[in-house]
Scaffold this motif. Structure first.
Motif, PDB file in Angstrom:
ATOM      1  N   GLU A   1       0.849  -1.184   0.000  1.00 36.83           N
ATOM      2  CA  GLU A   1       0.000   0.000   0.000  1.00 36.83           C
ATOM      3  C   GLU A   1       0.887   1.237   0.000  1.00 36.83           C
ATOM      4  O   GLU A   1       2.020   1.223   0.515  1.00 36.83           O
ATOM      5  CB  GLU A   1      -0.932   0.012   1.220  1.00 36.83           C
ATOM      6  CG  GLU A   1      -1.905  -1.153   1.244  1.00 36.83           C
ATOM      7  CD  GLU A   1      -3.002  -0.990   2.293  1.00 36.83           C
ATOM      8  OE1 GLU A   1      -3.389   0.168   2.568  1.00 36.83           O
ATOM      9  OE2 GLU A   1      -3.455  -2.013   2.828  1.00 36.83           O
TER      10      GLU A   1
ATOM     11  N   LYS B   1     -11.678   0.072   0.747  1.00 34.75           N
ATOM     12  CA  LYS B   1     -10.698   0.436   1.761  1.00 34.75           C
ATOM     13  C   LYS B   1     -10.191   1.861   1.583  1.00 34.75           C
ATOM     14  O   LYS B   1      -9.755   2.251   0.504  1.00 34.75           O
ATOM     15  CB  LYS B   1      -9.512  -0.538   1.730  1.00 34.75           C
ATOM     16  CG  LYS B   1      -8.512  -0.298   2.864  1.00 34.75           C
ATOM     17  CD  LYS B   1      -7.449  -1.368   2.925  1.00 34.75           C
ATOM     18  CE  LYS B   1      -6.527  -1.151   4.121  1.00 34.75           C
ATOM     19  NZ  LYS B   1      -5.496  -2.194   4.249  1.00 34.75           N
TER      20      LYS B   1
ATOM     21  N   GLU C   1      -7.491   1.560  10.648  1.00 37.20           N
ATOM     22  CA  GLU C   1      -7.746   1.869   9.244  1.00 37.20           C
ATOM     23  C   GLU C   1      -9.246   2.045   9.060  1.00 37.20           C
ATOM     24  O   GLU C   1     -10.043   1.594   9.881  1.00 37.20           O
ATOM     25  CB  GLU C   1      -7.243   0.755   8.333  1.00 37.20           C
ATOM     26  CG  GLU C   1      -5.748   0.515   8.415  1.00 37.20           C
ATOM     27  CD  GLU C   1      -5.314  -0.617   7.495  1.00 37.20           C
ATOM     28  OE1 GLU C   1      -4.654  -0.333   6.490  1.00 37.20           O
ATOM     29  OE2 GLU C   1      -5.666  -1.771   7.785  1.00 37.20           O
TER      30      GLU C   1
ATOM     31  N   TYR D   1       1.315   5.566   0.640  1.00 37.11           N
ATOM     32  CA  TYR D   1       0.832   6.621   1.525  1.00 37.11           C
ATOM     33  C   TYR D   1       1.526   7.949   1.213  1.00 37.11           C
ATOM     34  O   TYR D   1       2.738   7.976   0.934  1.00 37.11           O
ATOM     35  CB  TYR D   1       1.111   6.284   2.992  1.00 37.11           C
ATOM     36  CG  TYR D   1       0.586   4.931   3.433  1.00 37.11           C
ATOM     37  CD1 TYR D   1      -0.688   4.799   3.971  1.00 37.11           C
ATOM     38  CD2 TYR D   1       1.380   3.790   3.302  1.00 37.11           C
ATOM     39  CE1 TYR D   1      -1.161   3.551   4.372  1.00 37.11           C
ATOM     40  CE2 TYR D   1       0.917   2.550   3.698  1.00 37.11           C
ATOM     41  CZ  TYR D   1      -0.353   2.432   4.238  1.00 37.11           C
ATOM     42  OH  TYR D   1      -0.827   1.209   4.630  1.00 37.11           O
TER      43      TYR D   1
ATOM     44  N   ALA E   1      -3.502   7.272   3.168  1.00 32.54           N
ATOM     45  CA  ALA E   1      -3.347   6.178   2.213  1.00 32.54           C
ATOM     46  C   ALA E   1      -3.865   6.599   0.843  1.00 32.54           C
ATOM     47  O   ALA E   1      -4.860   7.319   0.731  1.00 32.54           O
ATOM     48  CB  ALA E   1      -4.106   4.951   2.701  1.00 32.54           C
TER      49      ALA E   1
ATOM     50  N   TYR F   1     -12.778   2.045   6.314  1.00 33.36           N
ATOM     51  CA  TYR F   1     -13.378   1.462   5.117  1.00 33.36           C
ATOM     52  C   TYR F   1     -14.717   2.156   4.835  1.00 33.36           C
ATOM     53  O   TYR F   1     -15.410   2.589   5.758  1.00 33.36           O
ATOM     54  CB  TYR F   1     -13.643  -0.033   5.307  1.00 33.36           C
ATOM     55  CG  TYR F   1     -12.395  -0.888   5.356  1.00 33.36           C
ATOM     56  CD1 TYR F   1     -12.031  -1.674   4.267  1.00 33.36           C
ATOM     57  CD2 TYR F   1     -11.581  -0.907   6.487  1.00 33.36           C
ATOM     58  CE1 TYR F   1     -10.880  -2.468   4.318  1.00 33.36           C
ATOM     59  CE2 TYR F   1     -10.436  -1.692   6.542  1.00 33.36           C
ATOM     60  CZ  TYR F   1     -10.097  -2.473   5.449  1.00 33.36           C
ATOM     61  OH  TYR F   1      -8.967  -3.246   5.498  1.00 33.36           O
TER      62      TYR F   1
ATOM     63  N   GLY G   1      -8.059   2.933   4.272  1.00 35.18           N
ATOM     64  CA  GLY G   1      -6.761   2.720   4.903  1.00 35.18           C
ATOM     65  C   GLY G   1      -6.481   3.725   6.001  1.00 35.18           C
ATOM     66  O   GLY G   1      -7.380   4.229   6.682  1.00 35.18           O
TER      67      GLY G   1
END
Length: 857
Positions: free
Chosen positions: A262, A305, A626, A264, A290, A628, A307
């Motif tokens: 992932e 997501k 995180e 960022y 993110a 969602y 994140g």
């Protein structure tokens, strides 16, 4: 018979010729990929600056020729020799020449200009050496515009600030920041820097999204994330003084979370103090966001997501059938068709061959205006254009997403002459495209209607600030009120945004009407007796309302509030409660004084609404908290959504709409312009918010360790630069006769300090405010500081500007000095200077309402 045959043949011939002729002029309405294109990649050069031996300040280029004094992106400290270097990464261009200009921030006066046509070249970079020959004042900011001229004679502009020092100690400051940044990547090495931290057990240590100097050691050192740093880190100097400096680092990291990579965006903010013996870390903030990636969706629970993030507010709009949703994330527009499980990346400046340095330059935003039953979406992109045909420009662009063709079509292009940070503060909430193809928008305190078919622009209203526009999109109305200054409001307008029909709520005879707020689908307004409108000594206009009304957009009054002997000075709407701030009137010394009393409340029937999507948290070992997007119940994501992108329609007509240049100041005289000046609080290198009152901006900047600028570029206030001691000895040498009219005496003494003798003027301070008098009789811009603390007001004394401070309703002293224990004031009632303990002075001024007046340079 033969004639008939001839006629038929002639008619057939005419028909064939006509068909051939007209078919050439019939426009094809079916789109194909021959008249669409993808957005062009970025091409503009990037520059960095080298000063005092260190490289700082990566700057992005503009194709708009802005006023240099409107841009506040970075500061370059320069030494006594006045030199610095410009390092050019040419990208797609060949740079042949560099021009530069140095200007005053206030007034934009040109100080010096020059050019460089000979460059040093190394490692595919060009370096230009600039020397400022003019004598610059030490510790004073100047605006610099750097213009790169390409081999094709194209001009690309870069904007920066410079500040001259005999000794800025920049290298030591930058070294400390970069060493700290590197050390926290390694927990064992970071132990050496733990002495600079101030951990607080009350700080939330469950998220990596917002880490600061009070966070736990493990969180500051990235917890279990183990990030890979994938972009070069160039420090940006935000502010710099001889001892204190602020820096921002922006970069991209990658990390494996549950085995999946992932990405960022990270922004670090440092505020440090330099001393010859050691460094002090005054502030440290790290924000982490993110990148949004559809491939990270959780199909088992139908979630997209987000994140690691501290921004859980997702702007979105849903179609009437609840099967299509458009939403904005990371300054990208997405469209999700739930019925076919397909998601479209409608608009993004992120490139296929990612250039992270460009992608994280987040000086733009996107606003969804409306979505129709077919799923077509109107949206605005506003700010700095990272790439495409408008690369480097600052603008407002209206687009339409045509769902059936998966294409976007540009409708309107509005160029503006200021950077995104200020543009976003000048954009109102109201923006809409109706079914008649009329584009409404609120910009620079004016409301416009632009007909997309006839291409005609109409100004519907002027002098309408953001606080005096209410939108009721569900009901199909917008409500506004024009104002030419405090207490100078006009009638309230209610417009049907589909038909354009405007209704008016008129004031009563002898009253002014004030638009206040809205609750659910109803508006709130109040009535002020014209003879009760009062201007206080500091220029504050009091508009005490005797009653308020709540009514529908159809002008049906639902509730009236009035209580004899009470005035309403403001309202606040929260949930289903309207709080009424109230006062009672007293007359002291011939002046009406409104004393605050207990609040009252109006309860409103709560209207429950279930959001279409909501944001939910989840915890992971590597990334901690995180977030969602939970999609609506009843929808099941059987598999990852099909992801597609859009193409841009090639348009043949020029979509440019130019706003009237004088629209911001139309109908205003110079005094009104001064009185309606805005104040900008810059915190962590960004414009946080624009305020009508200097005090509100100063309080925000004090809390955020920032600075305040006026809308005409005066430096209003700075955190942490007030000297430990300052006494303006010139004030003590002025003649100070005893005078019972202490306010008038303070004004005259301040005017004499400024070289203006108004001793023989009848100032009539009961009728005219001190603010107005200073504006009339001096060449300075007065500033009302009512509401700040004594300590904050002493910044002005530190900068050589005395401060008028009220000690009662009609009495004042002039503050001209302070030290660690006392303040020094002129008390006109005693006709002499007085030393007063700081604590006693603070209590005295606070009891009088903390009413302070000074002036700007």
């Amino acid at each position: 018979m033969l004639k008939q045959i001839y006629r038929i043949l002639i008619l057939i011939g005419v028909f064939i010729v006509s068909l051939y002729y007209f078919s050439k002029d019939i426009k094809e309405v079916v789109f194909d990929f021959d008249n669409t294109t993808i957005m062009e990649e970025t091409t503009f050069p990037l520059i960095t600056l080298r000063t005092e031996g260190v490289i700082v300040n990566r700057l992005h280029g503009y194709s708009s020729n802005l006023n240099a004094n409107t841009v506040r992106e970075a500061l370059t400290p320069i030494g006594a020799d006045g030199t610095f270097e410009v390092i050019i990464d040419e990208k797609a261009y060949e740079i042949k020449k560099l021009n530069f200009e140095v200007r005053e921030f206030v007034g934009n006066e040109l100080i010096e200009k020059g050019s460089v046509s000979v460059f040093d070249e190394e490692n595919n970079l060009k370096t230009a050496k600039i020397r400022i020959g003019s004598e610059l004042e030490n510790d004073k900011e100047y605006a610099v515009k750097i213009t790169l001229i390409t081999s094709e004679s194209r001009k690309i502009y870069f904007y920066n600030r410079i500040k001259k020092y005999d000794g800025a100690n920049l290298a030591q400051k930058v070294n400390f920041v970069m060493e700290f940044h590197e050390a926290i990547k390694d927990k064992s090495k970071a132990e050496e820097y733990a002495i600079y931290l101030e951990p607080d057990r009350k700080k939330d240590n469950t998220t990596l999204a917002n880490v600061n100097i009070h966070s736990g050691f493990d969180l500051i050192t990235w917890g279990n994330l183990n990030p890979e740093f994938i972009t070069e880190v160039i420090p940006t100097v935000v502010e710099n003084y001889s001892d204190i400096a602020s820096f921002v680092l922006e970069y991209v990291v990658k990390s494996e979370v549950s085995g999946v990579p992932e990405f960022y965006k990270v922004k670090e903010y440092y505020r440090i103090r330099y001393t010859p013996s050691r460094m002090y870390l005054l502030n440290y903030e790290r924000r982490m966001e993110a990148f949004f990636d559809i491939k990270l969706a959780s199909t088992s629970v139908s979630q997209l997501k987000l994140g690691i993030t501290s921004d859980t507010d997702i702007p979105y709009m849903v179609s009437d059938d609840k099967k299509k949703v458009a939403f904005v994330r990371n300054r990208e527009l997405w469209y999700y068709d739930l019925e076919i499980n397909q998601i479209v990346r409608v608009f993004s400046f992120r490139q296929e061959n990612t250039d992270y340095i460009r992608d994280i330059f987040d000086q733009h935003d996107i606003r969804i205006l409306n979505i129709d039953p077919e799923g077509n979406v109107n949206f605005m992109v506003y700010g700095y254009m990272n790439r495409g045909q408008y690369e480097g420009r600052v603008a407002v662009v209206l687009y339409e997403f045509i769902r059936a063709d998966r294409r976007i079509e540009e409708k309107v292009y509005i160029p503006v002459d200021e950077p995104y940070q200020k543009l976003k503060e000048n954009m109102g909430e109201f923006a809409y495209v109706n079914s008649m193809d009329v584009f409404y928008f609120h910009l620079y305190d004016s409301i416009y209607a632009y007909d997309l078919i006839t291409r005609h622009l109409t100004v519907l209203a002027e002098n309408v600030d953001k606080d005096h526009v209410l939108t009721f999109y569900k009901e199909g109305y917008v409500v506004w009120q024009e104002a030419e200054g405090p207490g100078k409001t006009k009638d309230i307008k209610i417009m049907d945004i589909e038909t354009g029909e405007i209704q008016t709520i008129e004031s009563r005879q002898g009253y002014k009407i004030i638009l206040l707020d809205k609750i659910d689908s109803n508006l709130i307004y109040g009535f002020v007796p014209e003879d009760e409108i009062t201007t206080l000594i500091d220029g504050t206009v009091i508009v005490p309302m005797t009653g308020i009304e709540i009514c529908t957009t159809q002008k049906e009054v639902l509730k009236t509030y009035y209580k004899d002997g009470y005035y309403i000075t403001g309202v606040e709407v929260k949930d289903n409660i309207i709080s009424l701030y109230r006062a009672q009137k007293e007359t002291i010394g011939g002046q009406n004084i409104y004393l605050n009393v207990s609040d009252d409340y109006i309860m409103n029937q709560s209207v429950e609404s279930t959001p279409f999507i909501k944001v939910v948290p989840r915890i992971s070992e590597e990334a901690l908290t995180e977030y969602y997007i939970q999609l609506p119940s009843g929808f099941t994501m059987d598999k990852l959504p099909e992801t597609v992108t859009t193409v841009n329609t090639i348009i043949s007509e020029d979509p440019t709409v130019r706003l009237p240049k004088d629209i911001r100041n139309s109908g205003k005289d110079e005094e009104e312009k001064k009185d309606q000046m805005k104040f900008y609080a810059f915190i962590m290198g960004e414009l946080q918010e624009a305020y009508d009152e200097a005090a509100d901006a100063i309080i925000a900047a004090d809390e955020g360790a920032g600075v305040v600028l006026s809308s005409v570029n005066h430096l209003v206030w700075e955190r942490g630069v007030k000297a430990n001691k300052s006494v303006l000895s010139q004030v003590e040498s002025l003649n100070i006769p005893a005078d019972q009219n202490t306010v008038e005496s303070c004004i005259k003494i301040l005017a004499r300090y400024l070289g203006k003798n108004i001793d023989n003027e009848n100032l009539d301070t009961r009728r005219i405010s001190a603010y107005e008098i200073l504006s009339k009789y001096t060449d300075k811009v007065p500033i009302r500081l009512t509401g700040i603390s004594l300590d904050q007001a002493l910044y002005y004394v530190s900068k050589g500007r005395p401060v008028i401070a009220m000690t009662g309703y009609s009495e004042a002293v002039l503050i001209y000095g302070y030290d660690s224990l006392n303040i020094y004031v002129i008390d006109p009632k005693q006709g002499k200077t007085v030393r007063m303990p700081l604590q006693s002075g603070s209590e005295l001024f606070e009891k009088a309402g903390n009413v302070f007046i000074s002036y700007l340079e």
